[in-house]
Design a protein around this motif. Sequence first.
Motif, PDB file in Angstrom:
ATOM      1  N   GLY A 339      74.401  49.045  51.951  1.00  0.00           N
ATOM      2  CA  GLY A 339      73.848  47.719  51.705  1.00  0.00           C
ATOM      3  C   GLY A 339      74.874  46.774  51.111  1.00  0.00           C
ATOM      4  O   GLY A 339      74.924  45.584  51.447  1.00  0.00           O
ATOM      5  N   ILE A 340      75.710  47.305  50.209  1.00  0.00           N
ATOM      6  CA  ILE A 340      76.760  46.488  49.606  1.00  0.00           C
ATOM      7  C   ILE A 340      77.777  46.066  50.662  1.00  0.00           C
ATOM      8  O   ILE A 340      78.233  44.916  50.697  1.00  0.00           O
ATOM      9  N   ILE A 341      78.136  46.992  51.542  1.00  0.00           N
ATOM     10  CA  ILE A 341      79.081  46.673  52.610  1.00  0.00           C
ATOM     11  C   ILE A 341      78.506  45.617  53.543  1.00  0.00           C
ATOM     12  O   ILE A 341      79.205  44.690  53.970  1.00  0.00           O
ATOM     13  N   ASN A 342      77.227  45.730  53.859  1.00  0.00           N
ATOM     14  CA  ASN A 342      76.595  44.736  54.728  1.00  0.00           C
ATOM     15  C   ASN A 342      76.674  43.349  54.102  1.00  0.00           C
ATOM     16  O   ASN A 342      76.942  42.357  54.788  1.00  0.00           O
ATOM     17  N   ALA A 343      76.442  43.276  52.788  1.00  0.00           N
ATOM     18  CA  ALA A 343      76.535  41.988  52.097  1.00  0.00           C
ATOM     19  C   ALA A 343      77.961  41.451  52.158  1.00  0.00           C
ATOM     20  O   ALA A 343      78.180  40.246  52.369  1.00  0.00           O
ATOM     21  N   GLY A 344      78.935  42.354  51.993  1.00  0.00           N
ATOM     22  CA  GLY A 344      80.324  41.920  52.067  1.00  0.00           C
ATOM     23  C   GLY A 344      80.704  41.429  53.451  1.00  0.00           C
ATOM     24  O   GLY A 344      81.396  40.414  53.597  1.00  0.00           O
ATOM     25  N   ILE A 345      80.242  42.123  54.479  1.00  0.00           N
ATOM     26  CA  ILE A 345      80.531  41.699  55.845  1.00  0.00           C
ATOM     27  C   ILE A 345      79.857  40.364  56.147  1.00  0.00           C
ATOM     28  O   ILE A 345      80.410  39.513  56.855  1.00  0.00           O
ATOM     29  N   MET A 346      78.667  40.150  55.588  1.00  0.00           N
ATOM     30  CA  MET A 346      77.970  38.886  55.806  1.00  0.00           C
ATOM     31  C   MET A 346      78.753  37.724  55.195  1.00  0.00           C
ATOM     32  O   MET A 346      78.863  36.654  55.795  1.00  0.00           O
ATOM     33  N   THR A 347      79.300  37.915  53.993  1.00  0.00           N
ATOM     34  CA  THR A 347      80.126  36.860  53.406  1.00  0.00           C
ATOM     35  C   THR A 347      81.381  36.635  54.241  1.00  0.00           C
ATOM     36  O   THR A 347      81.874  35.512  54.342  1.00  0.00           O
ATOM     37  N   SER A 348      81.886  37.700  54.884  1.00  0.00           N
ATOM     38  CA  SER A 348      83.053  37.551  55.753  1.00  0.00           C
ATOM     39  C   SER A 348      82.726  36.698  56.973  1.00  0.00           C
ATOM     40  O   SER A 348      83.533  35.861  57.394  1.00  0.00           O
ATOM     41  N   ALA A 349      81.541  36.912  57.547  1.00  0.00           N
ATOM     42  CA  ALA A 349      81.122  36.108  58.690  1.00  0.00           C
ATOM     43  C   ALA A 349      80.960  34.653  58.289  1.00  0.00           C
ATOM     44  O   ALA A 349      81.361  33.733  59.020  1.00  0.00           O
ATOM     45  N   PHE A 350      80.376  34.422  57.114  1.00  0.00           N
ATOM     46  CA  PHE A 350      80.209  33.050  56.614  1.00  0.00           C
ATOM     47  C   PHE A 350      81.573  32.399  56.401  1.00  0.00           C
ATOM     48  O   PHE A 350      81.807  31.247  56.783  1.00  0.00           O
ATOM     49  N   SER A 351      82.491  33.158  55.795  1.00  0.00           N
ATOM     50  CA  SER A 351      83.828  32.638  55.536  1.00  0.00           C
ATOM     51  C   SER A 351      84.571  32.312  56.828  1.00  0.00           C
ATOM     52  O   SER A 351      85.235  31.275  56.933  1.00  0.00           O
ATOM     53  N   ALA A 352      84.464  33.204  57.819  1.00  0.00           N
ATOM     54  CA  ALA A 352      85.149  32.972  59.094  1.00  0.00           C
ATOM     55  C   ALA A 352      84.607  31.724  59.786  1.00  0.00           C
ATOM     56  O   ALA A 352      85.375  30.931  60.345  1.00  0.00           O
ATOM     57  N   SER A 353      83.285  31.529  59.749  1.00  0.00           N
ATOM     58  CA  SER A 353      82.710  30.323  60.351  1.00  0.00           C
ATOM     59  C   SER A 353      83.172  29.088  59.595  1.00  0.00           C
ATOM     60  O   SER A 353      83.431  28.033  60.194  1.00  0.00           O
ATOM     61  N   ASN A 354      83.316  29.202  58.291  1.00  0.00           N
ATOM     62  CA  ASN A 354      83.827  28.111  57.466  1.00  0.00           C
ATOM     63  C   ASN A 354      85.251  27.745  57.875  1.00  0.00           C
ATOM     64  O   ASN A 354      85.601  26.568  58.019  1.00  0.00           O
TER      65      ASN A 354
END
Length: 551
Positions: A339-354
């Motif tokens: 679950g922690i990794i999923n949250a980290g990957i989600m922030t990565s997707a947000f950052s990449a779109s940014n």
Amino acid sequence: MSSAEHDVEKSQDGTSIEKYPTKTYVIDDENNRFDVASIDGVQRRMKQRHVQMIAIAGTLGTGLFLGSGQALSGAGPVGALIAYILIGSVAYSSLCSIGEMTSLAPISGTFPHFAARWVDPALGFALGWNYYYTNVMGVPVEVSGAQILITYWDKDPSHAGIYIAVICVGVSAINIFGVQYFAEAEFFFSLIKITMITGLILLGVILDAEPGNGPNGGRLGFHYWHDPGVLNGAGLEPKHLGLDRFLGIVSVLVQAAFSYQSMELVAVAASETKNPRRNIAKAVRRVFYRIFTFYILGIFITGLLIPYNDPALLHTSGTAADSPYVLAMTRAGVKILPGIINAGIMTSAFSASNSFLFCSSRVLYGLALRGQAPRIFSRCTKKGLPLIAVLFSAAFSFLSLMSVSSGAETIFSWFVSLTTVGGFFGWGSINLTYLFFYRGLKAQGIDRKQLYYWSSLQPYLSIWGATWCALLILINGFEVFWHFTASKFLTSYINIPIFFTLFTFWKITKKTKVRKPLEMDFVTGIPTPEETESPEIPPRNFAEKVAAFLF
């Protein structure tokens, strides 16, 4: 045609900064619009720590964290490793090329303008709009990826549109607030991504070396390299095993390229960076270690943890459950980390779109400055924000809402194909532009070794990169010739006619010509080192020395 005279410039520590010959040719006119300082409204607000962190982890997204599992199942551990090394070398060649050109000219418009200035205005026009399209489409790709990751916790499909809208608004807001907010957000997100990928690699080493994780209760080691093996075939030529395994490696190249895409973001931000020559030179020098540590070492560890024929790799959900690291942790009895990794990957997707939104808006702004896009996109606020370009680009993020009705995974894979092929055109054009740049400097007697950054491997790096990009453009959709579908063929090859149509349109309408080495302009509109670089203050204590090493 006029000429300008320059002497060797010296920094305060006595080292050479720039060196120009006695005569440097200037060909600026209304059609070229090289000198746009009077209307260029962006401001240098990015600090050294921002640039370095963005260079290290700015565009790490779902392509790396989730794509490694697809690469492993597609080509096997060694096949995936070969694909990532090859694409990494192409990405590195592009970064070295643009790093050297930016070291001479840290200005708005970046490499599309370099192509127009040193190769042909038609190439600059085609490259600029191709690169804009590639990055602006990258925004909904990563937004869609972030929404899929949320389904790890909330599987209700009726909520997908809400999550997508919230993510789009958040990404747009960060860019609308200004470059300083973008820089701080990316600094924070990059810290998360670096921590996570480093932790995953270390955890992977522990899981591989710890007794009890192997099939017979021993260590995993290189067990999966022996059973089922190091290479997997594409399944296209089952009667010819060697050819099929080769095609398996080829099939992973596009996936690997999506993982590396937009590593050149740091150069796009040059016009808004403090001390751009010094900071970007430092960032480019570290690119090799970034590629080796995060990409090559990451895919190597992945191949040790899970066999390429594991059924879990074939049933993709788009969440952290697809990650080989999560699969290995789950089977080792680790329950809380997925679950922690999923949250980290989600922030990565947000950052990449940014990052994609920032990059696309600045490319559009650079095109508008020099008359290759509507002038309205060159308008800036008093704080140096190209607001119209940002708003226009941000609107494309809402294309990710298409995934609500069409299926998130289908839309995601469709956008991936389109943006990755556009990325090959971008890298190829960067390397081609460098070859012209190199030839022009040599013809005019300019010593490139006096720049803040230069590579001893040039021009061979650019030849390598340009050659592979041309091949990758042609072979990226090779599977369609075994199992033909119109949609797959279009997404694989539609970028080719688009790019050359753009080139031909500008070539004919503006009657452009290829730049001759002695006519290349290395002066007009380019700020001197004194205008961009402040004296470097050496670290005074241990904390500052650590910060200088890291950033």
